[in-house]
Design an enzyme around this catalytic site. Structure first.
Site, mmCIF file in Angstrom:
data_model
loop_
_atom_site.group_PDB
_atom_site.id
_atom_site.type_symbol
_atom_site.label_atom_id
_atom_site.label_comp_id
_atom_site.label_asym_id
_atom_site.label_seq_id
_atom_site.Cartn_x
_atom_site.Cartn_y
_atom_site.Cartn_z
ATOM 1 N N SER A 286 -3.670 1.197 7.805
ATOM 2 C CA SER A 286 -3.308 2.192 8.508
ATOM 3 C C SER A 286 -4.353 3.117 9.047
ATOM 4 O O SER A 286 -4.695 3.145 7.490
ATOM 5 C CB SER A 286 -2.253 2.676 7.915
ATOM 6 O OG SER A 286 -2.062 4.809 7.692
ATOM 7 N N TYR B 56 0.991 4.609 -0.998
ATOM 8 C CA TYR B 56 0.591 4.216 0.183
ATOM 9 C C TYR B 56 -0.364 3.544 1.300
ATOM 10 O O TYR B 56 -0.631 2.336 0.664
ATOM 11 C CB TYR B 56 1.488 4.431 1.049
ATOM 12 C CG TYR B 56 1.462 4.361 2.576
ATOM 13 C CD1 TYR B 56 1.656 3.598 3.288
ATOM 14 C CD2 TYR B 56 1.019 5.091 3.835
ATOM 15 C CE1 TYR B 56 2.363 2.432 4.172
ATOM 16 C CE2 TYR B 56 0.862 4.320 4.641
ATOM 17 C CZ TYR B 56 1.432 3.379 5.405
ATOM 18 O OH TYR B 56 1.115 2.121 6.413
ATOM 19 N N LYS C 191 -1.861 -0.597 1.198
ATOM 20 C CA LYS C 191 -2.995 -0.688 2.689
ATOM 21 C C LYS C 191 -4.350 -1.492 2.374
ATOM 22 O O LYS C 191 -4.511 -2.559 2.653
ATOM 23 C CB LYS C 191 -3.027 0.834 3.960
ATOM 24 C CG LYS C 191 -1.633 0.439 3.672
ATOM 25 C CD LYS C 191 -1.299 -0.395 4.756
ATOM 26 C CE LYS C 191 0.626 -0.793 5.399
ATOM 27 N NZ LYS C 191 1.676 -1.996 5.229
HETATM 28 N N1 LIG Z 1 4.666 4.046 13.012
HETATM 29 C C1 LIG Z 1 3.785 4.311 12.218
HETATM 30 O O1 LIG Z 1 2.903 5.220 12.451
HETATM 31 C C2 LIG Z 1 2.454 3.128 11.724
HETATM 32 C C3 LIG Z 1 0.977 3.545 11.656
HETATM 33 C C4 LIG Z 1 0.383 2.496 10.667
HETATM 34 C C5 LIG Z 1 0.710 2.068 10.196
HETATM 35 N N2 LIG Z 1 2.049 1.320 10.143
HETATM 36 C C6 LIG Z 1 2.188 0.023 9.142
HETATM 37 O O2 LIG Z 1 3.320 -0.609 10.304
HETATM 38 C C7 LIG Z 1 3.619 -1.704 9.884
HETATM 39 C C8 LIG Z 1 5.759 -1.258 10.419
HETATM 40 O O3 LIG Z 1 5.447 -0.212 10.613
HETATM 41 P P1 LIG Z 1 7.003 0.710 11.423
HETATM 42 O O4 LIG Z 1 6.757 1.718 11.672
HETATM 43 O O5 LIG Z 1 7.479 -0.611 12.052
HETATM 44 O O6 LIG Z 1 8.214 0.541 10.144
HETATM 45 P P2 LIG Z 1 9.303 -0.048 9.745
HETATM 46 O O7 LIG Z 1 10.176 0.871 8.612
HETATM 47 O O8 LIG Z 1 10.467 0.197 10.975
HETATM 48 O O9 LIG Z 1 9.180 -1.612 9.633
HETATM 49 C C9 LIG Z 1 8.968 -2.284 8.461
HETATM 50 C C10 LIG Z 1 9.735 -3.429 8.323
HETATM 51 O O10 LIG Z 1 9.565 -4.217 7.335
HETATM 52 C C11 LIG Z 1 10.648 -4.383 6.888
HETATM 53 N N3 LIG Z 1 10.162 -4.353 5.485
HETATM 54 C C12 LIG Z 1 9.607 -3.457 4.160
HETATM 55 N N4 LIG Z 1 9.548 -3.583 3.181
HETATM 56 C C13 LIG Z 1 9.500 -5.158 3.121
HETATM 57 C C14 LIG Z 1 9.482 -6.394 1.954
HETATM 58 N N5 LIG Z 1 9.107 -5.909 0.090
HETATM 59 N N6 LIG Z 1 10.402 -7.587 2.313
HETATM 60 C C15 LIG Z 1 10.793 -7.560 3.780
HETATM 61 N N7 LIG Z 1 10.750 -6.660 4.478
HETATM 62 C C16 LIG Z 1 9.905 -5.395 4.315
HETATM 63 C C17 LIG Z 1 11.643 -3.058 6.879
HETATM 64 O O11 LIG Z 1 13.243 -3.345 6.831
HETATM 65 C C18 LIG Z 1 11.004 -2.615 8.008
HETATM 66 O O12 LIG Z 1 12.628 -3.647 9.161
HETATM 67 C C19 LIG Z 1 3.789 -1.419 8.748
HETATM 68 O O13 LIG Z 1 3.530 -2.088 7.485
HETATM 69 C C20 LIG Z 1 3.506 -0.234 8.191
HETATM 70 O O14 LIG Z 1 2.490 0.498 6.729
HETATM 71 C C21 LIG Z 1 2.637 2.487 11.151
#
Ligand SMILES: NC(=O)c1ccc[n+]([C@@H]2O[C@H](COP(=O)([O-])OP(=O)(O)OC[C@H]3O[C@@H](n4cnc5c(N)ncnc54)[C@H](O)[C@@H]3O)[C@@H](O)[C@H]2O)c1
Length: 327
Positions: free
Chosen positions: A129, A152, A156
């Site tokens: 991130s 957070y 990462k």
């Molecule tokens: N959406 C954004 O703008 C963004 C930006 C930077 C980084 N990210 C990273 O991208 C990844 C996906 O993000 P997203 O937006 O799809 O989020 P999201 O919350 O929709 O998806 C994350 C998924 O991981 C599952 N999860 C969380 N902790 C878990 C665990 N310990 N064991 C098993 N499953 C688990 C959740 O149920 C969820 O389905 C994440 O790692 C997030 O940090 C997202």
């Protein structure tokens, strides 16, 4: 989108099997669908803490497990060729109140890596991130200092470092992709169940789930006084992961568009694209919000041969279409 990758073609004469952690979430579910449509076999692990089972394509094999659980059966029952690791808790404010919960982003990643070592899985693509850069501002390249200003972001950065060490010690290939603000809809009509970011908040106003958008601060040193961010479409983002599966490169790569849009512009463009005024008001600045945060995507262009194709206006339209259909 159809991408034939080296990994897909070469593994044992059949398409590779990819383990997607967090495959029931916003980005992961689009990745699952895209991998399947490119001929890969897909196995998903998700604890459904935020994800939804109905977002996971039925052609993928699904395990409802937490990453800190015993993952042995996932690796024993499937011959995994590579991992795309999305699963994580991601709410910045919550991470500053409940570090215990967010520590599982790290321990879950170590558990996953240990199973990869045990089963000789040699490639991981990790969702990192822009939060690893902390309060760095302006146009950010991978050489900028990393200095997370919330727990957070720290989780990462720690995962990136652990993955790098497992790469050195066990020869696991890795790419850690540092996403900026991900938006748009990847065809699954996703609606954020816990809107914290500006895109889903604007959508909730449009569909009548909240009254107005609060824009945090209008006295920043930017063209209209509001914060400038870099928005990347989820479909473009997922495509970069599939390309990353196949590159012979280990390291970190930013995923963004190299273009910034202010919060006020985002509100105005939404009104224009949807043809409906988005009510908003200015509120106080939020602590720790840098005025401008834009990804330099030069490295992604060079290493992955990847280029984002969708504009912010495309993202507004696709996200609104999703919200309209879901409410
Ligand atoms: N959406 C954004 O703008 C963004 C930006 C930077 C980084 N990210 C990273 O991208 C990844 C996906 O993000 P997203 O937006 O799809 O989020 P999201 O919350 O929709 O998806 C994350 C998924 O991981 C599952 N999860 C969380 N902790 C878990 C665990 N310990 N064991 C098993 N499953 C688990 C959740 O149920 C969820 O389905 C994440 O790692 C997030 O940090 C997202």
């Amino acid at each position: 989108m159809f991408l034939i990758t080296k990994l897909g073609v070469l593994i044992r004469g059949k398409m590779a099997t990819i383990l997607v952690t967090g495959g029931a979430g916003f980005i992961g579910s689009v990745a699952v669908k895209t991998l399947l449509s490119n001929g890969y076999s897909v196995v998903v692990v998700d604890n459904l803490s935020k994800g939804k089972k109905d977002l996971v394509d039925s052609k993928a094999k699904f395990y409802e497990l937490d990453l800190v659980d015993d993952l042995s059966k996932v690796f024993e029952e499937n011959k995994i060729d590579a991992v795309i690791h999305f699963a994580a808790y991601k709410a910045v404010e919550e991470s500053m109140e409940n570090a215990v919960k967010y520590s599982s982003n790290i321990t879950g990643t170590i558990n996953l890596l240990n199973r990869m070592v045990e089963h000789n899985v040699k490639k991981i693509i990790f969702s990192s991130s822009a939060a690893v850069y902390g309060e760095e501002k302006g146009v950010i390249s991978e050489d900028n200092e990393t200095n997370p200003c919330n727990y957070y972001g720290f989780t990462k950065l720690e995962c990136e470092k652990i993955i790098e060490w497992y790469g050195k010690v066990y020869g696991i290939g890795y790419v850690s992709l540092r996403y900026f603000n991900v938006a748009g809809d990847g065809g699954l009509k996703y609606m954020d169940p816990d809107a914290k970011n500006i895109f889903p908040i604007i959508m909730e106003v449009l569909v009548g789930k909240r009254e107005k958008v609060v824009v945090f601060g209008n006295d920043y040193d930017t063209r209209d006084g509001t914060c400038i961010r870099d928005y990347i479409d989820v479909t473009d983002l997922v495509k970069a992961h599939i390309l990353a599966l196949d590159v012979d490169y280990n390291g970190v790569i930013n995923l963004g568009t190299s273009k910034g849009v202010s919060v006020k512009e985002l509100v105005d463009w939404t009104s224009e694209v949807i043809g409906k005024q988005v009510p908003f008001e200015y509120g106080d600045r939020r602590a720790g919000d840098p005025p401008t945060l834009i990804a330099s995507n030069e490295k992604a262009l060079k290493v992955l041969n990847w280029k984002p194709e969708r504009s912010v206006k495309d993202m507004i339209k696709s996200t609104y279409d999703a919200y309209k259909q879901r409410v």
